[in-house]
Design a protein around this motif. Sequence first.
Motif, short mmCIF file in Angstrom:
data_model
loop_
_atom_site.label_atom_id
_atom_site.label_comp_id
_atom_site.label_asym_id
_atom_site.label_seq_id
_atom_site.Cartn_x
_atom_site.Cartn_y
_atom_site.Cartn_z
N PHE A 70 3.64 2.09 3.69
CA PHE A 70 2.69 1.39 2.84
C PHE A 70 2.38 2.25 1.62
O PHE A 70 2.33 3.47 1.72
N ASP A 71 2.14 1.60 0.50
CA ASP A 71 1.70 2.29 -0.71
C ASP A 71 0.20 2.52 -0.57
O ASP A 71 -0.57 1.56 -0.55
N CYS A 72 -0.23 3.78 -0.48
CA CYS A 72 -1.65 4.06 -0.25
C CYS A 72 -2.49 3.87 -1.50
O CYS A 72 -3.71 4.00 -1.45
N ARG A 73 -1.87 3.52 -2.62
CA ARG A 73 -2.65 3.19 -3.81
C ARG A 73 -3.15 1.75 -3.74
O ARG A 73 -4.07 1.38 -4.46
N SER A 74 -2.56 0.94 -2.86
CA SER A 74 -2.99 -0.46 -2.75
C SER A 74 -3.51 -0.83 -1.36
O SER A 74 -4.18 -1.84 -1.20
N ILE A 75 -3.22 -0.01 -0.35
CA ILE A 75 -3.67 -0.27 1.02
C ILE A 75 -4.48 0.93 1.50
O ILE A 75 -4.02 2.07 1.42
N SER A 107 -7.55 0.60 6.98
CA SER A 107 -6.99 -0.70 7.36
C SER A 107 -5.75 -0.50 8.23
O SER A 107 -5.54 -1.23 9.20
N ILE A 108 -4.95 0.49 7.89
CA ILE A 108 -3.75 0.79 8.68
C ILE A 108 -4.15 1.31 10.06
O ILE A 108 -3.59 0.90 11.08
N LYS A 109 -5.15 2.19 10.09
CA LYS A 109 -5.61 2.74 11.38
C LYS A 109 -6.16 1.64 12.29
O LYS A 109 -5.88 1.62 13.48
N LEU A 160 -2.94 -6.47 6.07
CA LEU A 160 -3.50 -7.27 4.98
C LEU A 160 -4.82 -7.91 5.41
O LEU A 160 -5.80 -7.91 4.65
N ASP A 161 -4.87 -8.44 6.62
CA ASP A 161 -6.09 -9.04 7.15
C ASP A 161 -7.22 -8.01 7.18
O ASP A 161 -8.35 -8.31 6.74
#
Length: 98
Positions: free
Chosen positions: A6-11, A15-17, A65-66
């Motif tokens: 994932f690009d951490c500048r947009s996500i 949220s990933i965790k 995304l959710d």
Amino acid sequence: MRRISFDCRSIDLNSIKRTAYKFTDQCAVDLQVGEHEVNCDFDFKNEISDKEFREFSIEFRNDVLDEELRADIAAQTEPVRNLILAYAFSKTGLEDDD
């Protein structure tokens, strides 16, 4: 191991965790955070095919995304929620009106 990036500048990392936690029944997730990228390495409890990983990847990305959208909505509605809570607790009768 399989990887999703994932690009951490947009996500947001949180949220990933949160998403990774949802999938702990299927796999372990190792996160490597770089300057502009977060890599998620998956160690599945049971071997999966390329097709199954593609389906998993779609589900995981949609869940990220959710989570991202839930965080955005929570931030946008925080002042209103706080106002509602303040009003609700102001009517409890717990404080003396001296």
